[in-house]
Write a protein that holds these residues in place. Structure first.
Motif, PDB file in Angstrom:
ATOM      1  N   MET A 274      -0.524  11.581   1.562  1.00 37.31           N
ATOM      2  CA  MET A 274      -1.171  12.669   2.301  1.00 37.31           C
ATOM      3  C   MET A 274      -0.653  13.969   1.702  1.00 37.31           C
ATOM      4  O   MET A 274       0.529  14.258   1.795  1.00 37.31           O
ATOM      5  CB  MET A 274      -0.801  12.569   3.787  1.00 37.31           C
ATOM      6  CG  MET A 274      -1.699  13.362   4.703  1.00 37.31           C
ATOM      7  SD  MET A 274      -1.309  15.101   4.692  1.00 37.31           S
ATOM      8  CE  MET A 274      -0.334  15.271   6.146  1.00 37.31           C
ATOM      9  N   ASN A 275      -1.556  14.714   1.058  1.00 35.13           N
ATOM     10  CA  ASN A 275      -1.088  15.779   0.174  1.00 35.13           C
ATOM     11  C   ASN A 275      -1.453  17.207   0.563  1.00 35.13           C
ATOM     12  O   ASN A 275      -1.632  18.052  -0.316  1.00 35.13           O
ATOM     13  CB  ASN A 275      -1.605  15.510  -1.245  1.00 35.13           C
ATOM     14  CG  ASN A 275      -0.799  14.418  -1.925  1.00 35.13           C
ATOM     15  OD1 ASN A 275       0.407  14.525  -2.078  1.00 35.13           O
ATOM     16  ND2 ASN A 275      -1.460  13.345  -2.302  1.00 35.13           N
ATOM     17  N   ARG A 276      -1.590  17.486   1.838  1.00 32.49           N
ATOM     18  CA  ARG A 276      -1.769  18.907   2.187  1.00 32.49           C
ATOM     19  C   ARG A 276      -1.299  19.161   3.623  1.00 32.49           C
ATOM     20  O   ARG A 276      -1.181  18.245   4.432  1.00 32.49           O
ATOM     21  CB  ARG A 276      -3.218  19.370   2.001  1.00 32.49           C
ATOM     22  CG  ARG A 276      -4.239  18.723   2.904  1.00 32.49           C
ATOM     23  CD  ARG A 276      -5.446  19.646   3.097  1.00 32.49           C
ATOM     24  NE  ARG A 276      -5.079  20.839   3.856  1.00 32.49           N
ATOM     25  CZ  ARG A 276      -5.857  21.898   3.994  1.00 32.49           C
ATOM     26  NH1 ARG A 276      -7.043  21.936   3.396  1.00 32.49           N
ATOM     27  NH2 ARG A 276      -5.489  22.926   4.737  1.00 32.49           N
TER      28      ARG A 276
ATOM     29  N   ILE B 292       0.861  -1.194   0.000  1.00 33.86           N
ATOM     30  CA  ILE B 292       0.000   0.000   0.000  1.00 33.86           C
ATOM     31  C   ILE B 292       0.892   1.237   0.000  1.00 33.86           C
ATOM     32  O   ILE B 292       1.852   1.325   0.765  1.00 33.86           O
ATOM     33  CB  ILE B 292      -0.904   0.036   1.266  1.00 33.86           C
ATOM     34  CG1 ILE B 292      -2.044  -0.978   1.171  1.00 33.86           C
ATOM     35  CG2 ILE B 292      -1.449   1.438   1.540  1.00 33.86           C
ATOM     36  CD1 ILE B 292      -3.237  -0.563   0.318  1.00 33.86           C
ATOM     37  N   LYS B 293       0.575   2.181  -0.883  1.00 34.61           N
ATOM     38  CA  LYS B 293       1.219   3.498  -0.818  1.00 34.61           C
ATOM     39  C   LYS B 293       0.206   4.442  -0.176  1.00 34.61           C
ATOM     40  O   LYS B 293      -0.862   4.688  -0.739  1.00 34.61           O
ATOM     41  CB  LYS B 293       1.594   3.977  -2.221  1.00 34.61           C
ATOM     42  CG  LYS B 293       2.232   5.359  -2.257  1.00 34.61           C
ATOM     43  CD  LYS B 293       2.701   5.695  -3.671  1.00 34.61           C
ATOM     44  CE  LYS B 293       3.126   7.137  -3.817  1.00 34.61           C
ATOM     45  NZ  LYS B 293       3.427   7.484  -5.216  1.00 34.61           N
ATOM     46  N   TRP B 294       0.538   4.926   1.016  1.00 34.57           N
ATOM     47  CA  TRP B 294      -0.370   5.784   1.808  1.00 34.57           C
ATOM     48  C   TRP B 294       0.087   7.221   1.638  1.00 34.57           C
ATOM     49  O   TRP B 294       1.158   7.601   2.120  1.00 34.57           O
ATOM     50  CB  TRP B 294      -0.300   5.348   3.267  1.00 34.57           C
ATOM     51  CG  TRP B 294      -1.198   6.056   4.217  1.00 34.57           C
ATOM     52  CD1 TRP B 294      -1.155   7.372   4.590  1.00 34.57           C
ATOM     53  CD2 TRP B 294      -2.268   5.474   4.970  1.00 34.57           C
ATOM     54  NE1 TRP B 294      -2.130   7.637   5.520  1.00 34.57           N
ATOM     55  CE2 TRP B 294      -2.827   6.487   5.778  1.00 34.57           C
ATOM     56  CE3 TRP B 294      -2.817   4.184   5.062  1.00 34.57           C
ATOM     57  CZ2 TRP B 294      -3.889   6.264   6.651  1.00 34.57           C
ATOM     58  CZ3 TRP B 294      -3.867   3.959   5.937  1.00 34.57           C
ATOM     59  CH2 TRP B 294      -4.398   4.991   6.711  1.00 34.57           C
TER      60      TRP B 294
ATOM     61  N   MET C 116       5.038   4.945   2.952  1.00 32.10           N
ATOM     62  CA  MET C 116       4.450   6.217   3.327  1.00 32.10           C
ATOM     63  C   MET C 116       4.843   7.259   2.296  1.00 32.10           C
ATOM     64  O   MET C 116       5.943   7.205   1.730  1.00 32.10           O
ATOM     65  CB  MET C 116       5.026   6.615   4.665  1.00 32.10           C
ATOM     66  CG  MET C 116       4.104   6.964   5.768  1.00 32.10           C
ATOM     67  SD  MET C 116       2.416   7.217   5.458  1.00 32.10           S
ATOM     68  CE  MET C 116       1.750   5.990   6.569  1.00 32.10           C
ATOM     69  N   CYS C 117       3.964   8.218   2.108  1.00 35.17           N
ATOM     70  CA  CYS C 117       4.222   9.257   1.126  1.00 35.17           C
ATOM     71  C   CYS C 117       3.428  10.474   1.573  1.00 35.17           C
ATOM     72  O   CYS C 117       2.332  10.331   2.114  1.00 35.17           O
ATOM     73  CB  CYS C 117       3.737   8.770  -0.235  1.00 35.17           C
ATOM     74  SG  CYS C 117       3.695  10.038  -1.494  1.00 35.17           S
ATOM     75  N   SER C 118       3.978  11.640   1.375  1.00 38.83           N
ATOM     76  CA  SER C 118       3.195  12.837   1.644  1.00 38.83           C
ATOM     77  C   SER C 118       3.692  13.896   0.671  1.00 38.83           C
ATOM     78  O   SER C 118       4.679  14.572   0.948  1.00 38.83           O
ATOM     79  CB  SER C 118       3.399  13.273   3.103  1.00 38.83           C
ATOM     80  OG  SER C 118       2.694  14.453   3.367  1.00 38.83           O
ATOM     81  N   SER C 119       3.075  13.943  -0.492  1.00 38.90           N
ATOM     82  CA  SER C 119       3.583  14.802  -1.580  1.00 38.90           C
ATOM     83  C   SER C 119       5.086  14.580  -1.701  1.00 38.90           C
ATOM     84  O   SER C 119       5.858  15.535  -1.726  1.00 38.90           O
ATOM     85  CB  SER C 119       3.318  16.272  -1.292  1.00 38.90           C
ATOM     86  OG  SER C 119       1.946  16.509  -1.196  1.00 38.90           O
ATOM     87  N   GLY C 120       5.516  13.357  -1.731  1.00 37.57           N
ATOM     88  CA  GLY C 120       6.942  13.042  -1.662  1.00 37.57           C
ATOM     89  C   GLY C 120       7.339  12.896  -0.211  1.00 37.57           C
ATOM     90  O   GLY C 120       6.673  12.215   0.576  1.00 37.57           O
TER      91      GLY C 120
HETATM   92  C1  DGJ Z   1       1.738  12.753  -4.500  1.00 42.34           C
HETATM   93  C2  DGJ Z   1       2.743  11.644  -4.484  1.00 42.34           C
HETATM   94  O1  DGJ Z   1       3.941  12.087  -3.943  1.00 42.34           O
HETATM   95  C3  DGJ Z   1       2.918  11.115  -5.900  1.00 42.34           C
HETATM   96  O2  DGJ Z   1       3.902  10.116  -5.912  1.00 42.34           O
HETATM   97  C4  DGJ Z   1       1.608  10.586  -6.388  1.00 42.34           C
HETATM   98  O3  DGJ Z   1       1.215   9.472  -5.629  1.00 42.34           O
HETATM   99  C5  DGJ Z   1       0.564  11.678  -6.322  1.00 42.34           C
HETATM  100  N1  DGJ Z   1       0.486  12.259  -5.011  1.00 42.34           N
HETATM  101  C6  DGJ Z   1      -0.789  11.147  -6.712  1.00 42.34           C
HETATM  102  O4  DGJ Z   1      -1.783  12.062  -6.535  1.00 42.34           O
END
Ligand code: DGJ
Length: 786
Positions: A472-474, A468-470, A515-519
């Motif tokens: 969170m983008n804000r 799973i890639k989780w 884990m990921c959060s806008s990178g």
């Molecule tokens: C931000 C992530 O960092 C990207 O790798 C990608 O998963 C986008 N979101 C998708 O919206």
């Protein structure tokens, strides 16, 4: 081992010791933190001034609080440096001074509630119980020694023993005073796409603060930092490293006092934080971790890397190889479909990849980032057979299946928001401020936690998902919740996130969580307790990645750093980089690919096949070997080495950000950490240079009617490429210590397959393999480079 004698406590690791002391006044002193020392030496290591400076205050024991080296201090009792704790009692008094009451030594860690921490096998804990001198408030200082890794964990517990509530305005997890002069500070700063850039600065009298207020550990400044003495390099110099096992707003400050003591503290950011501790309640801080070494930045990384690999990342993934992913995001964005995904999976499999990751775009209404977030049912147009059929077909191809989710957010244009607008964090009297067209969900509410857990567990239970890639983008804003006091919201959000992750991944330990959060907006130890790897940056340009990965490597092992090969020109920088460089840099972490494989030329496909085969051959070394940085290269070059613990095997990266001048000077491959007494075979990883890199220069060697940019040459370039940088030689470890000369770089004329055709942004990997005893006699032999 932790031992106690005459009011002194010693926490001794393999190459470090911390000594604490309860002084005559009852305050806890930090007597020593550095190399191993005997307890009998402690009185001589203790700083204890006999007389005060004119304006300083003196307590009834004849001690001067502002002039002590403390392991915890108060506010309003004569120490004028920054306090680690700020509280308000119900009568508005804020003076606090905690004095020693008792202590206990525990085997393992001291259990904590609701917050992640380092696993404690073989560890020991010292709990020092302190009491506020005048008020019914207790403070436990919890020290946990991880002796094999020379790491010490520190955290605090505050217990309200009174009848009245106490308001906590600031609670640090650790505080200590260190003697020394001319310390520098290393920290990792940045923003989106430019995370974790290492910054070195000299400290001076006054405070230097690093903090995040975005609700996350943030891409602006990582919670990790280090103090280092003058002259420190990769393998020499006293360094103190610090980090926090926490994913929310953090704060750290280093204050150089007028007397040149350095007060270091770290914990939850006090800005926007205010916690009411009612009668009988306990507040626990996150755990801070620290280490020290006189082996420079390399020694600090060694301690932290071993600590994280052994005690932080989930046990199920501790010694386990990570798969090579092909991710759909940079290949097709949100325009996913069953057909295109199966094509990508098949192409990926043929090129040696092992896991198809379906990134953003798979659920209903998700044509772009403006809608759909919060609704987790498949888009029937894109995936007519649903995720079930897609996942099954991917598995039938022999690939694992992974899925992207972003469960903490909601788009206002979503069914979830239309049904439950109250689930989102927003202030009733303000226009909500959006980030990437989305709001954060109020994770502190149990119905929101249940919604997220049900959605994600539903997917994991229904589908053969192995990853799973989780995301969170804000950032967090509009701090308001109808059910949670505003000053507690940011911290309770993170506590709730940990609870959610526990409920999902505690029951699915075999699922690899990235884990990921806008990178890399949430690259921290708290996340690593749940996720063995983190997407380091949306920036996949290898030249940028050299800095990002190097920055992270000071504090985090390469097993945690997810790195993908993408297409060039890079969407983040418009830079053209050679394919071998993209791989060579990504191979210094957990390798994946993220590009449209269908557009690759046959020659690039062959190159990628060779890359994945090479990576698999060296995977456990590359992911879990000891990581070293070179510090003797000019600014435009970078060198990393990953060695096996027995130093019999290694992979070394030499890379160049750009060429500063034509007529390049020589380059030397140097591995200072290799065993000088062994003999090694050193080989370059075979790689090829694309014909297109030569452009019109090809006219010098082509028949006159063929132009460098003509169609036939372009077609030839899809099938042919030039071997470059071939190198092979046997040598002793001593030669590698000194640094061996590599074959020339391209100098403007001629071609030889040994020439390194690097130009701007070139890079190469070299393998180092110890020769069996007897085979290594290289005395008098010439190597193939000569
Ligand atoms: C931000 C992530 O960092 C990207 O790798 C990608 O998963 C986008 N979101 C998708 O919206």
């Amino acid at each position: 081992m932790i031992d106690v004698q005459d009011g002194y406590f010693r926490l001794a690791g393999r190459e470090t010791a911390m000594v604490l002391h309860v002084n005559e006044s009852g305050r806890l002193e930090m007597v020593h933190y550095g190399g191993p020392v005997a307890l009998s030496d402690a009185p001589f290591l203790r700083f204890h001034p006999l007389l005060t400076y004119g304006t300083e205050l003196e307590d009834d024991q004849g001690n001067f609080p502002d002039h002590e080296t403390l392991a915890w201090s108060g506010l309003g009792r004569g120490d004028f440096r920054e306090p680690p704790l700020e509280v308000h009692f119900s009568d508005s008094a804020f003076t606090n001074e905690f004095l020693y009451d008792s202590h206990e030594i525990l085997e393992g860690t001291c259990p904590m509630k609701g917050l992640p921490s380092g696993r404690g096998e073989g560890a020991q804990s010292l709990v020092i119980h302190m009491k506020e001198a005048a008020r019914p408030l207790d403070l436990d200082l919890v020290f946990t020694l991880f002796p094999d890794e020379d790491v010490i964990g520190r955290r605090v517990r505050l217990i309200n023993r009174g009848e009245e509530p106490v308001v906590l305005d600031k609670v640090m997890s650790t505080m200590m005073d260190l003697p020394g002069r001319d310390y520098g500070l290393l920290n990792l700063t940045g923003t989106w796409n430019r995370e974790a850039h290492p910054v070195f600065r000299k400290l001076d009298v006054g405070r230097t603060v690093q903090a995040s207020l975005t609700g996350a550990s943030s891409n602006r400044v990582n919670p990790a930092f280090a103090l280092y003495e003058k002259g420190t390099g990769e393998d020499r110099g006293r360094v103190y490293g610090f980090n926090l096992i926490y994913s929310g707003n953090h704060y750290a400050s280093v204050e150089e006092s007028p007397h040149h003591f350095y007060r270091v503290q770290a914990g939850i950011n006090p800005e926007g934080f205010s916690w009411t501790l009612r009668a009988g309640e306990t507040f626990e801080s996150p755990q801070a971790v620290m280490t020290t070494t006189d082996r420079g930045f390399g020694g600090m990384s060694d301690h932290f890397h071993r600590f994280i690999n052994k005690r932080i990342i989930p046990e199920a993934w501790q010694d386990r190889d990570r798969p090579i992913a092909i991710n759909s995001w940079e290949a097709m964005g949100p325009r996913v479909s069953e057909g295109s995904l199966l094509k990508l999976a098949k192409e990926g499999r043929d090129l040696g990849m092992e896991l198809l990751v379906l990134d953003d775009g798979w659920f209903q209404g998700r044509e772009s980032d403006t809608a759909g977030l919060g609704d987790y049912s498949e888009d029937a147009k894109k995936l007519p057979g649903g995720l079930d059929r897609l996942a099954r077909k991917v598995r039938d191809l022999g690939m694992d299946f992974g899925l992207w989710v972003e469960p903490e957010s909601v788009n206002p244009d979503s069914d979830l928001y239309r049904a439950h607008p109250d689930y989102a964090i927003q202030s009733p009297d303000r226009t909500p401020i959006l980030g990437r067209h989305q709001l954060l969900l109020d994770l502190t509410r149990t119905e929101v936690q249940d919604y997220i857990v049900d959605q994600v567990n539903g997917l994991l239970d229904r589908l053969p998902i192995s990853y799973i890639k989780w995301d969170m983008n804000r950032h967090m804003a509009d701090f308001f919740s109808p059910t949670c006091p505003a000053g507690e919201l940011a911290h309770r959000y993170i506590l709730s996130l940990y609870r959610i992750l526990d409920r999902i991944f505690g029951t699915h330990p075999q699922v690899l969580l990235e884990m990921c959060s806008s990178g890399g907006n949430r690259f921290d130890l708290g996340m690593l307790v749940y996720a063995p790897q983190i997407w380091a940056s949306d920036d996949t340009d290898p030249v940028e990645r050299l800095t990002i990965q190097k920055g992270l490597s000071y504090f985090y092992p390469q097993s945690t750093i997810s790195c993908h090969v993408s297409a060039a020109p890079h969407s983040q920088t418009l830079r053209q980089t050679p394919l071998p460089t993209r791989f060579n840099v990504a191979a210094m972490g957990v390798l994946g690919y993220e590009l449209d494989l269908g557009r690759l030329s046959p020659v690039d496909k062959k190159a990628i096949q060779a890359q994945t085969a090479f990576y698999k051959d060296h995977r456990s070394l590359l992911q879990r070997g000891t990581f070293h940085r070179r510090d003797d290269l000019p600014d435009h070059q970078e060198g990393f080495a990953i060695l096996s613990p027995d130093r019999r095997e290694g992979v070394v990266l030499m890379a160049q950000r750009h060429l500063d001048h034509a007529g390049p000077a020589y380059d030397r491959l140097k591995v200072s950490q290799i065993d000088p007494d062994l003999s090694y075979m050193v080989r370059s990883r075979p790689q090829k240079c694309q014909l297109a890199r030569f452009g019109h220069l090809l006219n010098y060697v082509l028949p006159p009617y063929l132009k460098g940019d003509s169609l036939p040459v372009a077609i030839a370039g899809r099938h042919m490429a030039l071997d470059e940088g071939e190198f092979e030689g046997r040598m002793t470890g001593r030669a590698l210590h000194e640094g061996i000369f590599l074959p020339d770089q391209f100098k403007g004329s001629g071609y030889d397959k040994k020439l390194r055709l690097w130009g701007d942004y070139g890079a190469q990997l070299y393998t180092i393999q110890a020769l069996p005893e007897g085979e290594g006699e290289v005395e008098g032999e010439s190597n193939d480079n000569e």
